[in-house]
Design an enzyme around this catalytic site. Structure first.
Site, PDB file in Angstrom:
ATOM      1  N   CYS A  90       0.836  -1.199   0.000  1.00 50.23           N
ATOM      2  CA  CYS A  90       0.000   0.000   0.000  1.00 50.23           C
ATOM      3  C   CYS A  90       0.873   1.252   0.000  1.00 50.23           C
ATOM      4  CB  CYS A  90      -0.894   0.043   1.243  1.00 50.23           C
ATOM      5  SG  CYS A  90      -1.889  -1.433   1.525  1.00 50.23           S
ATOM      6  N   CYS A  94      -2.918   4.905   2.909  1.00 48.41           N
ATOM      7  CA  CYS A  94      -3.997   3.928   2.703  1.00 48.41           C
ATOM      8  C   CYS A  94      -4.961   3.940   3.897  1.00 48.41           C
ATOM      9  CB  CYS A  94      -3.416   2.525   2.529  1.00 48.41           C
ATOM     10  SG  CYS A  94      -4.699   1.259   2.238  1.00 48.41           S
ATOM     11  N   ARG A  97      -6.992  -0.584   7.776  1.00 51.18           N
ATOM     12  CA  ARG A  97      -6.517  -0.742   9.150  1.00 51.18           C
ATOM     13  C   ARG A  97      -5.000  -0.934   9.170  1.00 51.18           C
ATOM     14  NH1 ARG A  97      -8.678  -5.482  13.283  1.00 51.18           N
ATOM     15  NH2 ARG A  97      -7.384  -4.905  15.093  1.00 51.18           N
ATOM     16  N   CYS A 121      -2.589  -2.998  -3.442  1.00 53.52           N
ATOM     17  CA  CYS A 121      -3.844  -2.822  -2.722  1.00 53.52           C
ATOM     18  C   CYS A 121      -4.902  -2.246  -3.666  1.00 53.52           C
ATOM     19  CB  CYS A 121      -3.635  -1.885  -1.532  1.00 53.52           C
ATOM     20  SG  CYS A 121      -5.140  -1.423  -0.663  1.00 53.52           S
ATOM     21  N   CYS A 124      -6.200   1.557  -2.094  1.00 53.93           N
ATOM     22  CA  CYS A 124      -5.451   2.814  -2.234  1.00 53.93           C
ATOM     23  C   CYS A 124      -4.702   2.928  -3.550  1.00 53.93           C
ATOM     24  CB  CYS A 124      -4.471   2.970  -1.067  1.00 53.93           C
ATOM     25  SG  CYS A 124      -3.092   1.786  -1.062  1.00 53.93           S
TER      26      CYS A 124
END
Length: 409
Positions: A90, A94, A97, A121, A124
Site C-alpha cells: 500500500c 492507505c 486498518r 492494494c 489505495c
C-alpha cells in the site's frame, strides 16, 4: 506540510536490508546454574528478549513507519509498505486498518514490492501515485504540493483549475483517480495533520486552528472532533511539555521578554511589567516547563536591543518557530525589507506571488511570535499610515521612528 519548527538561517517535520547472520550449529547445553544462581538457559532467554526489544525500538523509530501510522498523504509516492500477513502492498495514506509493525516491509518502488511477491492494494491503488514520469501521478503530486503551500487560503477547484490549466471537473477526477481522495479531502487531511502538531506542541486551540488554516472555530470542531476522537482542547492536553528558558529586560518599548528552546529563540514579547510578560509566555506555551535564565540569554537580549537602537540584528541569531508554508514565505520576505523602510500589505502579497492575499499577509504579521527579529512592524497600510500591531500601535510607531532616525537608515 509538515507541523513543525522552522529555523530561519538568515536570522540565526530506501528499504532497510538486514543481513541474516550465519548461525552456528546448535549445541546441547545443560541446564547448569551460573555463579549468580540463574540458569544459563534463563540468561540466554532474557538476552534474546532484550535483543528483540531493541530491534522493535529501532523498527518503530523508522520515520516511514511513523508516516504509515499517521496516514501521511505527503509521503505518497516516496515509498510503499508491504504486509506479509496479507500479501498486499500500500501507499502510506492507505485508509485500511494499520498492520502490526513486525509484518511490515518498506520498498522504494511498487516494482520492488511486486518482485518480492506482493500485490497492489485495490483500495489505495499505490501504483497510480508512484510511477515516475507518469503524467497523471506527476500532476497529482504538483497539486498536492500547491495545496500544502496554500492551506491558509481558500482552495477551490476553480482556483486549482486556473493554476494547472485544467477544467475543475477533469482536475478533480484525475486527482481522485491518482490518490483515491478529492483535492478538498487532501487539504483537510493536511490541515488536520498540522493541527495535531500544533496542539501537541502546546499551542492554544485558537492559534493552532488558524495556523493550520481553519477559518472558524465552528468549522474546526465540526471537522476535527470526530477525526481526533475528542475535542481539540482535550487532544491538546495530552501534549508533551517542552523546556523553555526566558529572560526579561528593559527596552525602548518597555519591558521585553525573550524566550528560547534548545534550538533557538521561540518568543519575543513586550509589556508594561514582568508579570504580564510571564503570563503571556504561559498562554503561548501552556504545557512548557518555563525557567528564568538571564545569564544564558544575555547575548541574545543585547543583540535585540542593538537592533532597536539602530544597529542591525546579528545574522547568527537562531529562531525556533513553527510556521505554515504561507507564513514562512511572508516572514522570510519581511526579513528582506531594508532597515528603516516600510512596505504595504498589498506589496508584500505581490512580492510573495499572492497579490490577492493581503488579508492573509496581515494575519501572518499578527501571528509573528518573534517581534523585531522578524520585522512585521515594517508593514503598513497602502496610504503609509500605521495599522495595528500585536504589541500596540504606539510601540510600532516608536520602532519605525527609531529606525528612520538611525544612521543605519
Amino acid at each position: 506540510m509538515t507541523s513543525n519548527y522552522t529555523t530561519f538561517p538568515d536570522t540565526t517535520d530506501d528499504a532497510i536490508l538486514v543481513e541474516d547472520a550465519t548461525l552456528p550449529m546448535p549445541v546441547a547445553h545443560s541446564n547448569s546454574m551460573n555463579p549468580t544462581g540463574t540458569s544459563d538457559d534463563a540468561q540466554r532467554n532474557d538476552a534474546q528478549r532484550n535483543d528483540d526489544r531493541r530491534n522493535d525500538d529501532r523498527r518503530n523509530d523508522d520515520p516511514r513507519w511513523n508516516a504509515v501510522v499517521a496516514r501521511d498523504a505527503g509521503q505518497d509516492g516516496e515509498f510503499v509498505f508491504a504486509v506479509s500477513s496479507t500479501g498486499v502492498y500500500c501507499r502510506p495514506s492507505c485508509p485500511a486498518r494499520r498492520p502490526r509493525r513486525e509484518n511490515v516491509t518498506f520498498y522504494a518502488r511498487p516494482e520492488q514490492a511486486e518482485n518480492a511477491g506482493f500485490r497492489a492494494c485495490l483500495r489505495c491503488r499505490p501504483r497510480s501515485f508512484s510511477g515516475s514520469g507518469h503524467p497523471q501521478s506527476d500532476s497529482a503530486k504538483q497539486i498536492c504540493r500547491y495545496i500544502e503551500q496554500h492551506l491558509d487560503e481558500p482552495i477551490t477547484l476553480e482556483r486549482l483549475g486556473k493554476v494547472f490549466r485544467q477544467s475543475p471537473f477533469h482536475l478533480q477526477r484525475r486527482f481522485k483517480a491518482a490518490l483515491g481522495i478529492t483535492p478538498r479531502e487532501y487539504a483537510d487531511s493536511c490541515r488536520l495533520r498540522q493541527l495535531k502538531r500544533n496542539l501537541q506542541a502546546g499551542d492554544n486551540v485558537t492559534r493552532a486552528m488558524y495556523d493550520a488554516g481553519y477559518g472558524s472555530s465552528s468549522r474546526l470542531y465540526e471537522k476535527t472532533a470526530s477525526q481526533l476522537g475528542m475535542t481539540p482542547d482535550k487532544y491538546r492536553r495530552g501534549a508533551i511539555a517542552a523546556s523553555i528558558r526566558y529572560a526579561c529586560a528593559d527596552s525602548p518599548l518597555g519591558r521585553m521578554l525573550i524566550a528560547a528552546t534548545d534550538r533557538g529563540v521561540c518568543a519575543i514579547q513586550f509589556a508594561r511589567s514582568d508579570g504580564e510578560l510571564i503570563e503571556g509566555l504561559k498562554r503561548e506555551f501552556p504545557f512548557a516547563v518555563r525557567k528564568p535564565d538571564e545569564g544564558a540569554l544575555r547575548a541574545w537580549v543585547a543583540a535585540l536591543l542593538s537592533k532597536m537602537t539602530g544597529r542591525e540584528l546579528n545574522a547568527a541569531l537562531p529562531l525556533d518557530i513553527r510556521a505554515t508554508a504561507f507564513q514562512r514565505r511572508v516572514w522570510t520576505y519581511l526579513q528582506s525589507i531594508p532597515f528603516g523602510a516600510t512596505r504595504s500589505y498589498c506589496q508584500v502579497a505581490k512580492a510573495i506571488g499572492q497579490p490577492s492575499a493581503s488579508r492573509a499577509v496581515a494575519r501572518a504579521c499578527a501571528t509573528n511570535p518573534v517581534a523585531v527579529a522578524i520585522p512585521c512592524h515594517r508593514v503598513v497600510r497602502e496610504d503609509g499610515s500605521i495599522s495595528g500591531y500585536r504589541w500596540g500601535v504606539e510601540r510600532k510607531k516608536t520602532l519605525l521612528e527609531m529606525e528612520q532616525r538611525s544612521p543605519e537608515c
